[in-house]
Scaffold this motif. Structure first.
Motif, PDB file in Angstrom:
ATOM      1  N   HIS A 144      -8.462  -2.143   3.796  1.00  0.00           N
ATOM      2  CA  HIS A 144      -8.092  -0.679   3.506  1.00  0.00           C
ATOM      3  C   HIS A 144      -6.588  -0.672   2.911  1.00  0.00           C
ATOM      4  CE1 HIS A 144     -11.787   1.182   5.362  1.00  0.00           C
ATOM      5  NE2 HIS A 144     -11.628   0.181   6.202  1.00  0.00           N
ATOM      6  N   GLY A 145      -6.325  -1.601   2.071  1.00  0.00           N
ATOM      7  CA  GLY A 145      -4.985  -1.533   1.638  1.00  0.00           C
ATOM      8  C   GLY A 145      -3.969  -2.053   2.291  1.00  0.00           C
ATOM      9  N   LEU A 146      -4.167  -2.445   3.444  1.00  0.00           N
ATOM     10  CA  LEU A 146      -3.234  -3.157   4.267  1.00  0.00           C
ATOM     11  C   LEU A 146      -3.308  -4.558   4.485  1.00  0.00           C
ATOM     12  CD1 LEU A 146      -3.728  -0.672   7.457  1.00  0.00           C
ATOM     13  CD2 LEU A 146      -2.198  -0.148   5.503  1.00  0.00           C
ATOM     14  N   LYS A 147      -1.901  -4.979   4.530  1.00  0.00           N
ATOM     15  CA  LYS A 147      -1.832  -6.585   4.532  1.00  0.00           C
ATOM     16  C   LYS A 147      -2.147  -7.049   5.992  1.00  0.00           C
ATOM     17  CE  LYS A 147       1.330  -8.052   0.889  1.00  0.00           C
ATOM     18  NZ  LYS A 147       2.452  -8.483   0.484  1.00  0.00           N
ATOM     19  N   CYS A 148      -3.027  -7.999   6.197  1.00  0.00           N
ATOM     20  CA  CYS A 148      -2.844  -8.365   7.722  1.00  0.00           C
ATOM     21  C   CYS A 148      -3.108  -9.725   7.566  1.00  0.00           C
ATOM     22  CB  CYS A 148      -4.385  -8.076   8.295  1.00  0.00           C
ATOM     23  SG  CYS A 148      -4.727  -6.166   8.199  1.00  0.00           S
ATOM     24  N   PRO A 149      -2.026 -10.662   8.324  1.00  0.00           N
ATOM     25  CA  PRO A 149      -2.026 -12.164   7.953  1.00  0.00           C
ATOM     26  C   PRO A 149      -3.267 -12.820   8.265  1.00  0.00           C
ATOM     27  CG  PRO A 149      -0.313 -11.139   9.734  1.00  0.00           C
ATOM     28  CD  PRO A 149      -1.231  -9.962   9.471  1.00  0.00           C
ATOM     29  N   LYS A 150      -3.755 -13.588   7.361  1.00  0.00           N
ATOM     30  CA  LYS A 150      -4.904 -14.333   7.737  1.00  0.00           C
ATOM     31  C   LYS A 150      -4.658 -15.375   9.255  1.00  0.00           C
ATOM     32  CE  LYS A 150      -6.744 -14.720   3.126  1.00  0.00           C
ATOM     33  NZ  LYS A 150      -7.118 -15.530   1.746  1.00  0.00           N
ATOM     34  N   GLU A 151      -3.516 -15.825   9.371  1.00  0.00           N
ATOM     35  CA  GLU A 151      -3.393 -16.665  10.640  1.00  0.00           C
ATOM     36  C   GLU A 151      -4.064 -16.035  11.783  1.00  0.00           C
ATOM     37  OE1 GLU A 151      -1.686 -19.493  11.071  1.00  0.00           O
ATOM     38  OE2 GLU A 151      -1.383 -19.177  13.281  1.00  0.00           O
ATOM     39  N   ASN A 152      -4.166 -14.563  11.933  1.00  0.00           N
ATOM     40  CA  ASN A 152      -4.811 -13.925  13.047  1.00  0.00           C
ATOM     41  C   ASN A 152      -5.770 -13.016  12.836  1.00  0.00           C
ATOM     42  OD1 ASN A 152      -2.538 -12.530  12.187  1.00  0.00           O
ATOM     43  ND2 ASN A 152      -1.288 -13.412  14.249  1.00  0.00           N
ATOM     44  N   HIS A 153      -6.242 -12.701  11.651  1.00  0.00           N
ATOM     45  CA  HIS A 153      -6.961 -11.679  11.187  1.00  0.00           C
ATOM     46  C   HIS A 153      -8.145 -12.543  10.278  1.00  0.00           C
ATOM     47  CE1 HIS A 153      -3.230  -9.494  12.051  1.00  0.00           C
ATOM     48  NE2 HIS A 153      -4.360  -8.477  12.310  1.00  0.00           N
ATOM     49  N   THR A 154      -9.521 -12.082  10.463  1.00  0.00           N
ATOM     50  CA  THR A 154     -10.705 -12.386   9.721  1.00  0.00           C
ATOM     51  C   THR A 154     -11.529 -11.251   9.272  1.00  0.00           C
ATOM     52  OG1 THR A 154     -12.105 -13.086  11.667  1.00  0.00           O
ATOM     53  CG2 THR A 154     -10.331 -14.970  10.532  1.00  0.00           C
ATOM     54  N   LEU A 155     -12.419 -11.437   8.562  1.00  0.00           N
ATOM     55  CA  LEU A 155     -13.167 -10.171   8.285  1.00  0.00           C
ATOM     56  C   LEU A 155     -13.973 -10.073   9.390  1.00  0.00           C
ATOM     57  CD1 LEU A 155     -14.572 -11.194   4.622  1.00  0.00           C
ATOM     58  CD2 LEU A 155     -12.959  -9.389   5.411  1.00  0.00           C
ATOM     59  N   GLU A 156     -14.342 -11.092  10.308  1.00  0.00           N
ATOM     60  CA  GLU A 156     -15.108 -10.796  11.579  1.00  0.00           C
ATOM     61  C   GLU A 156     -14.403 -10.254  12.371  1.00  0.00           C
ATOM     62  OE1 GLU A 156     -14.635 -14.077  10.180  1.00  0.00           O
ATOM     63  OE2 GLU A 156     -16.547 -13.628   9.031  1.00  0.00           O
ATOM     64  N   SER A 157     -13.059 -10.471  12.947  1.00  0.00           N
ATOM     65  CA  SER A 157     -12.237  -9.600  13.668  1.00  0.00           C
ATOM     66  C   SER A 157     -12.127  -8.343  13.350  1.00  0.00           C
ATOM     67  CB  SER A 157     -10.761 -10.596  14.015  1.00  0.00           C
ATOM     68  OG  SER A 157      -9.988 -10.224  12.849  1.00  0.00           O
ATOM     69  N   LEU A 158     -12.057  -8.146  12.098  1.00  0.00           N
ATOM     70  CA  LEU A 158     -11.839  -6.596  11.634  1.00  0.00           C
ATOM     71  C   LEU A 158     -13.045  -5.817  11.920  1.00  0.00           C
ATOM     72  CD1 LEU A 158      -9.400  -7.526   8.807  1.00  0.00           C
ATOM     73  CD2 LEU A 158      -8.877  -6.115  10.649  1.00  0.00           C
ATOM     74  N   LYS A 159     -14.130  -6.642  11.766  1.00  0.00           N
ATOM     75  CA  LYS A 159     -15.303  -5.991  11.915  1.00  0.00           C
ATOM     76  C   LYS A 159     -15.482  -5.551  13.612  1.00  0.00           C
ATOM     77  CE  LYS A 159     -18.829  -4.901   9.207  1.00  0.00           C
ATOM     78  NZ  LYS A 159     -18.063  -4.021   8.369  1.00  0.00           N
ATOM     79  N   PHE A 204       9.469  -3.128   1.520  1.00  0.00           N
ATOM     80  CA  PHE A 204       9.373  -2.529   2.788  1.00  0.00           C
ATOM     81  C   PHE A 204       8.984  -1.035   2.242  1.00  0.00           C
ATOM     82  CE2 PHE A 204      10.899   0.253   6.239  1.00  0.00           C
ATOM     83  CZ  PHE A 204      10.131  -0.526   7.305  1.00  0.00           C
ATOM     84  N   LEU A 205       9.911  -0.545   1.472  1.00  0.00           N
ATOM     85  CA  LEU A 205       9.957   0.742   1.140  1.00  0.00           C
ATOM     86  C   LEU A 205       8.839   1.224   0.347  1.00  0.00           C
ATOM     87  CD1 LEU A 205      13.745   1.415   0.199  1.00  0.00           C
ATOM     88  CD2 LEU A 205      12.332   2.307   2.201  1.00  0.00           C
ATOM     89  N   ALA A 206       7.992  -0.058  -0.590  1.00  0.00           N
ATOM     90  CA  ALA A 206       6.801   0.258  -1.148  1.00  0.00           C
ATOM     91  C   ALA A 206       5.578  -0.009  -0.484  1.00  0.00           C
ATOM     92  CB  ALA A 206       7.040  -0.823  -2.514  1.00  0.00           C
ATOM     93  N   GLY A 207       5.716  -0.317   0.668  1.00  0.00           N
ATOM     94  CA  GLY A 207       4.731  -0.658   1.703  1.00  0.00           C
ATOM     95  C   GLY A 207       3.802  -1.794   1.560  1.00  0.00           C
ATOM     96  N   GLN A 208       4.632  -2.679   0.905  1.00  0.00           N
ATOM     97  CA  GLN A 208       4.120  -3.931   0.472  1.00  0.00           C
ATOM     98  C   GLN A 208       4.168  -5.055   1.540  1.00  0.00           C
ATOM     99  OE1 GLN A 208       5.667  -4.759  -3.466  1.00  0.00           O
ATOM    100  NE2 GLN A 208       4.459  -3.033  -4.432  1.00  0.00           N
ATOM    101  N   VAL A 209       4.071  -4.630   2.555  1.00  0.00           N
ATOM    102  CA  VAL A 209       4.490  -5.353   3.843  1.00  0.00           C
ATOM    103  C   VAL A 209       3.291  -5.101   4.948  1.00  0.00           C
ATOM    104  CG1 VAL A 209       6.863  -5.572   3.862  1.00  0.00           C
ATOM    105  CG2 VAL A 209       5.900  -3.408   4.761  1.00  0.00           C
ATOM    106  N   LEU A 210       3.445  -5.987   6.008  1.00  0.00           N
ATOM    107  CA  LEU A 210       2.330  -6.008   6.891  1.00  0.00           C
ATOM    108  C   LEU A 210       1.923  -4.505   7.296  1.00  0.00           C
ATOM    109  CD1 LEU A 210       3.701  -8.509   9.558  1.00  0.00           C
ATOM    110  CD2 LEU A 210       2.054  -8.831   7.527  1.00  0.00           C
TER     111      LEU A 210
END
Ligand code: A3P
Length: 285
Positions: free
Chosen positions: A10-25, A153-159
């Motif tokens: 949903h436009g948010l950056k989540c690290p692949k290290e601990n997020h997968t499509l399955e974990s988000l489901k 950070f100000l542009a929201g291009q962070v976690l």
């Protein structure tokens, strides 16, 4: 182009290290229980601190779990891959953390009776903390210079996107008295008093002696020594403590050592504009 280190959710950056499509489901479909308790934070706002505090407030101040179970297992992130491993093992009230903005919470959350504690921190200190975290965590992008990282950070291009979007989303909920707001700065200023307020919100009581013990245990200098909470269990190639410690400084106002007057003006202008009309007043304003 697909990003090597991040999933975009949903436009948010989540690290692949601990997020997968399955974990988000799993996160999306999670069935909220009436007793569930969530601690919500924008990254680097005091999540780890709350993973220490909340179990102690709920168990009468018994230090055993916080000294024997890693923080990510005792209070798991609902959106992370590890949630599925650990959530079943939790006894009620299940306590979880999440970095998600309010509109992305599982649909049953708002209509449930589950409670939430939202911890916010001065965004200037969030930025500084995150800058060092990006240097030590190999699963995150190199932050570049401090000014470059501030622009991202100000542009929201962070976690997890923009800090202002996160706080605004959680300040404007229909949760009524099911949500409790606290700041990192309040914990720094009067930890014992903040713990007492949280106890009242949770409908729990604790002896004076237990409250003293919990307060002492949760001081930065003591938590830093707790291997179950200081991330020393994570391999050096994932989090390099020679570059920066996860529990780094633990103070309010370190931003003053990093911001030039020009950077401060730029930062204030963007944050103030984005909070305008939101009715949000933070203690650091
Ligand atoms: P610093 O980098 O400024 O030291 P999160 O857990 O959300 O990632 O936030 C990490 C920040 O919280 C770090 O900030 C860390 O040192 C701080 N922190 C964790 N436990 C703390 C404690 N007991 N007292 C003060 N700060 C703490």
């Amino acid at each position: 182009m697909e990003d090597k280190k991040y999933l975009i959710y949903h436009g948010l950056k989540c690290p692949k290290e601990n997020h997968t499509l399955e974990s988000l489901k799993y996160f999306e479909n999670f069935q909220i229980d009436v007793l569930d308790l969530f601690c919500i934070s924008y990254p680097k706002s005091g999540t780890t601190w709350m993973q220490e505090i909340i179990p102690l407030l709920l168990n009468g101040g018994d230090l055993t779990p916080v000294e024997s179970i890693p923080n990510w297992e005792r209070v798991p992130w609902l959106e992370e891959t590890r949630a599925v491993l650990f959530l079943d093992k939790l006894s009620a009230p299940r306590t979880m953390v999440s970095h998600m903005p309010y509109p992305l919470m599982p649909p049953t959350f708002s209509s449930s009776k589950a409670k939430a504690i939202y911890i916010a921190r001065n965004p200037k200190d969030v930025l500084v903390s995150s800058f060092y975290f990006h240097q030590m965590a190999s699963f995150l992008d190199d932050p570049g210079t401090f000014e470059e990282f501030m622009d991202k950070f100000l542009a929201g291009q962070v976690l997890f996107g923009k800090w202002t979007d996160h706080v605004k989303s959680w300040r404007n909920t229909d949760l009524g008295d099911r949500i409790f707001y606290i700041t990192y700065e309040e914990l720094i200023q009067d930890l014992r008093g903040a713990l007492e307020r949280m106890l009242r919100f949770l409908g729990r009581q604790m002896s004076e002696e237990a409250l003293d013990r919990v307060t002492e245990h949760c001081l930065f200098k003591n938590m830093k020594k707790n291997n179950m909470s200081n991330y020393s269990l994570v391999p050096q190639e994932v989090m390099d403590s020679s570059k920066s410690h996860f529990l780094r400084k633990g103070i309010a106002g370190d931003w003053k050592n990093h911001f030039s007057p020009e950077l401060e003006d730029k930062f204030n202008a963007v944050i103030q504009k984005e909070l305008e009309g939101s009715g949000i007043n933070f203690p650091w304003d």
